[in-house]
Design an enzyme around this catalytic site. Sequence first.
Site, mmCIF file in Angstrom:
data_model
loop_
_atom_site.group_PDB
_atom_site.id
_atom_site.type_symbol
_atom_site.label_atom_id
_atom_site.label_comp_id
_atom_site.label_asym_id
_atom_site.label_seq_id
_atom_site.Cartn_x
_atom_site.Cartn_y
_atom_site.Cartn_z
ATOM 1 C CD GLU A 36 -2.885 1.050 0.081
ATOM 2 O OE1 GLU A 36 -3.067 -0.010 -0.547
ATOM 3 O OE2 GLU A 36 -3.392 2.143 -0.254
ATOM 4 C CG ASP A 38 6.277 -0.192 -2.046
ATOM 5 O OD1 ASP A 38 6.642 -1.362 -2.151
ATOM 6 O OD2 ASP A 38 6.790 0.610 -1.238
ATOM 7 C CB SER A 83 16.880 0.781 -0.739
ATOM 8 O OG SER A 83 16.873 1.837 -1.653
ATOM 9 C CG LEU A 84 17.635 -4.587 -2.782
ATOM 10 C CD1 LEU A 84 17.047 -5.927 -2.362
ATOM 11 C CD2 LEU A 84 18.801 -4.802 -3.733
ATOM 12 C CG ASP A 118 8.776 -7.610 6.065
ATOM 13 O OD1 ASP A 118 9.488 -6.592 5.944
ATOM 14 O OD2 ASP A 118 7.544 -7.556 6.151
ATOM 15 N NE ARG A 137 18.782 1.397 3.545
ATOM 16 C CZ ARG A 137 18.045 2.427 3.188
ATOM 17 N NH1 ARG A 137 17.182 2.941 4.036
ATOM 18 N NH2 ARG A 137 18.168 2.948 1.995
ATOM 19 C CD GLU A 174 16.181 -7.220 6.502
ATOM 20 O OE1 GLU A 174 17.237 -6.880 5.911
ATOM 21 O OE2 GLU A 174 15.104 -6.627 6.363
ATOM 22 C CE1 TYR A 226 21.047 -8.246 3.062
ATOM 23 C CE2 TYR A 226 19.489 -9.573 4.316
ATOM 24 C CZ TYR A 226 19.956 -8.336 3.906
ATOM 25 O OH TYR A 226 19.345 -7.209 4.348
ATOM 26 C CE LYS A 315 8.797 -4.238 -1.465
ATOM 27 N NZ LYS A 315 8.302 -3.758 -0.192
ATOM 28 C CB CYS A 409 -17.755 3.897 27.350
ATOM 29 S SG CYS A 409 -17.793 2.099 27.344
ATOM 30 C CB CYS A 438 -17.027 -0.021 31.680
ATOM 31 S SG CYS A 438 -17.490 -0.487 30.008
HETATM 32 S S1 IVH Z 1 20.517 -7.494 -0.516
HETATM 33 C C1 IVH Z 1 22.202 -3.054 -1.829
HETATM 34 N N1 IVH Z 1 19.219 -9.605 0.285
HETATM 35 O O1 IVH Z 1 15.580 -5.561 1.655
HETATM 36 C C2 IVH Z 1 21.202 -3.694 -0.937
HETATM 37 N N2 IVH Z 1 18.434 -7.477 0.992
HETATM 38 O O2 IVH Z 1 14.468 -3.497 -0.045
HETATM 39 C C3 IVH Z 1 21.455 -5.164 -0.895
HETATM 40 N N3 IVH Z 1 16.512 -7.581 2.489
HETATM 41 O O3 IVH Z 1 17.678 -2.946 2.664
HETATM 42 C C4 IVH Z 1 20.436 -5.822 -0.095
HETATM 43 N N4 IVH Z 1 16.335 -9.762 2.535
HETATM 44 O O4 IVH Z 1 17.132 -4.791 4.365
HETATM 45 C C5 IVH Z 1 19.292 -8.270 0.318
HETATM 46 N N5 IVH Z 1 18.195 -11.577 0.945
HETATM 47 C C6 IVH Z 1 18.275 -10.243 0.986
HETATM 48 C C7 IVH Z 1 17.367 -9.460 1.728
HETATM 49 C C8 IVH Z 1 17.483 -8.077 1.700
HETATM 50 C C9 IVH Z 1 15.846 -8.611 2.986
HETATM 51 C C10 IVH Z 1 16.185 -6.160 2.768
HETATM 52 C C11 IVH Z 1 17.371 -5.304 3.080
HETATM 53 C C12 IVH Z 1 17.346 -4.171 2.088
HETATM 54 C C13 IVH Z 1 15.928 -4.190 1.654
HETATM 55 C C14 IVH Z 1 15.786 -3.586 0.299
#
Ligand code: IVH
Length: 692
Positions: A36, A38, A83-84, A118, A137, A174, A226, A315, A409, A438
Site C-alpha cells: 500500500e 509503495d 536499498s533495492l 521482512d 540502516r 536483517e 546475506y 515483492k 463508552c 464498565c
Molecule cells: S541485498 C544493496 N538480500 O531488503 C542492498 N536485501 O528493499 C542489498 N533484504 O535494505 C540488499 N532480505 O534490508 C538483500 N536476501 C536479501 C534481503 C534483503 C531482505 C532487505 C534489506 C534491504 C531491503 C531492500
Amino acid sequence: MTSPEARRRHDQLAESIRHHEHAYYVLGRPEVSDFEFDRLEQELRELEARHPELITPDSPTQRVGGGPVEGFQPVRHGIPMMSLDNTYSPEEVRAFLIRVQKRVPDAALEWTVEPKVDGLSISLRYEEGRLACGATRGDGTTGDDVTANLRTLRSLPLRLASRDVPRILEVRGEVYLPLSGFRRLNVEREAAGEEAFANPRNAAAGSLKQLDPRITASRPLAVVTYGVGAAKDGDLPATQTGLLDWLRDLGLPVPGIVEVARTPDDVLNAIASLDQRRARFDYETDGAVVKLNDLALRELLGATAKAPRWAMAYKYPAAQAETRLRAISIQVGRTGALTPVAELEPVLLAGSTVSRATLHNEDDLRRKDTRIGDHVVIEKAGEVIPAVVRVIPERRSGAEVPFEFPKACPECGTPAVRDATGNGSGTGVVWRCPNPDCPARIRGRIEHWCSRGAMDIEGIGEVMAAQLVGAGLVRDVADLYRLKREELLGLERMGEKSADNALRGIDGSKERDLWRLLFGLGILHLGQGGAKALARAFPDLESIEQAGLEQLTAVDDIGDTIAGSIVQWFSDPVHRDLIRRLQRAGLNLQSAIYRPVDAPTAGPFSGKTLVLTGTLPTLTREQATEAIEAMGGRVASSVSRKTDYVLAGDDPGSKLEKARKLGITVLTEDEFQRLRNDPSPPLAERQSSADH
Ligand code: IVH
C-alpha cells in the site's frame, strides 16, 4: 487533471506518505503494508513526472529513508547501505535481467534468488574477527549504533569462527522476529494490557530500538546475513553463493534457501517456487531478491544513487479484497481502550472469509475519511490482522455517512478520555473508557483472571464470563468465589455439568500460586514474567502491597514503569478492598516460589543470585535453573551489581563481559557440577575480591 486538482492530490499524497514514513521509520509501527505504501509513492512519482512544477525539495520523493532516532549514537557506514529497486511485476524482473545482460553481452550470467526477509536491515562491523559495532540502516549513510542491543541476539557470533578474514569486515543482514516468537510475544503483551504488535517487522523494529538492552534481550530476535559492505585487508569470495557459504562458515546465519538460475525463465520459476514454500518459513518474507552471482561483474555494473544495478527485489503482493463497510463498531478492552472495528460484507481473503477488520484508531479513520457504506480495500499480509487500508471514493453513491467517533463508552455511556500516554507506541490517539465498572471492562477482567496464563479456571471462558457479568452475578473477580450452584443454573442454557465444572474450577483456583493471582489482577504493564519476579522476591501479597517504588525496582526484571503501575494499583481503595475479599474467600496469597535472601534454602548457593549465559555443554537452561534453585540460589536474567555468580557456557555474549567488568565470579559448567556434587570448599572462599 487540472493544476489545482493536481496540487491538492500532491499535497494529500505527500502528507500521507510523510505520515506513514514517520510511523514506519521513526516509530517502527507501520499502519499499512509495504504494498500500500509503495502504491502511494508510485502515484506521487507519476504525478510529479506529469507536473514537475509540483516537486519541492521536501517532497517524499526527494529523499531516501529516515534519520537515526534520538538516543543512539550515529554510526557512519564504511560503504553506504543502499536499498533495492523493487517491483510487483514479473515482466519488470525479466526486463531487468535483459538490461543487465545488455551491459555485459559476453558474460554467461548466473543469478541467485534469495528470500527477502521482512525485518530491519543492519550492518555488523567486525574488526579482526570481533563484533565491534552493529548499526541500523538509518538514512543509508549514517545509522544508529545498536551494538548493545544486537549483542543480546543469541544467533549473532561476537567473534567469527576464523581469524582468516578481512581486518575490517562489514557484514550486512536483517534482524527479524521469528513467527513463533512473534506470536508468543503478542500473547504476553496482550495479557499485560499492552498493545500487540501489528506484525513481526514492527515487533523486531520496536525490540531493536530499545534504549535498554535488557528489553531487547527479552525479545526472541534473530538475525540473517546475506552480504558484505566494506572489507579492508583481506579477500572475499568471488560469488554470492561463495559468500553465503563463507559467512555460514564464519558462524553467521544465512538464508536457508538460495537458488541459482541462469535464464530469465529460471529466475521467474525460482521466484515462484520460493513463493510456494515461504508460508512454511519461520520468518515473514515479503519477496525474493534476485542478485548477480559474480561479484566482479557487480563492480562493473555499479549502482545508481539509490540502488545497485545488479540486484532487484520482486515483492509478493499482499492479499487484498474489496468489500463494503456496513458499520463501525467500537470494542472496549479490559483497559478501557476503545478500538473501532469495521463490520464488513463478508469477503474471501487469502483463503478465509473476513467480516471484520481493524480500523486502528480515530486518527486513522479521519485520515482515510472512512464513511459507513463506503467500498473499502481490506488487506491481509502474512501475520497482519485484516485491516482496512483505504476507501474507494470513486465508488461512493453519496449515501455514505461519515462516522462520528463516540465521545462516550458505547457500553456504559461514560464520557471517554483521551489517554495522554497513548497506546505506548506514540501513534494514534487512544480513547479510553475511564469507568472501572464498565461491563465490557469487567468482562475483560473476569476473562483474563480465568485465562490459562493466570488463574487457569477451565470451566469459564468468554461466553460464561459475559453471562455472569450480564446477569449481574459477578462485578469483580472476588464475586466468582461467592457464586452458588442455583445462581449458575438460573443462567440461560446452563446445564448441571457446566455449572459444576465452573464451580470446581473456581474452587481449585484458590490454591494457585501467588504469581498467577498477581498476573490475573490485570495490573497495567505487569506481565507473567514480572509477576513471577515479584513472587520470588516477596513472601506474600501483603508485602508487595506495602512495598514502595524503591523496594519494587530493586527486584530484577521490575523497572520503573511496572513498579509505578503496581504502586498506583494498590493505592486504589477499591483494589485494596478486592484483595481483602479474595483473602476472606480463602485464596492463597502466599508465594511458593519465594526465595528469601535472609533465610535461604541451605546449599552452596544459599541466598545467591546467579545469571546464566551462553550454551552450557551438558545442562539446558531449565536444568541449570532447577539445580541452582535446589541449591538455594536464584537465577536472574541480567547481570548487575546484585549478581553473585555468572555461569557461562559457549558463545556467552555481553553478560560475561559485564560480569568481568563488575568483578563477578564466573563459573564454568564443570566447576558448577563439582560444587553440585561436593559443596566444599565453601563458595565464599572462591569468590573474587572485586567489589560488587
Ligand atoms: S541485498 C544493496 N538480500 O531488503 C542492498 N536485501 O528493499 C542489498 N533484504 O535494505 C540488499 N532480505 O534490508 C538483500 N536476501 C536479501 C534481503 C534483503 C531482505 C532487505 C534489506 C534491504 C531491503 C531492500
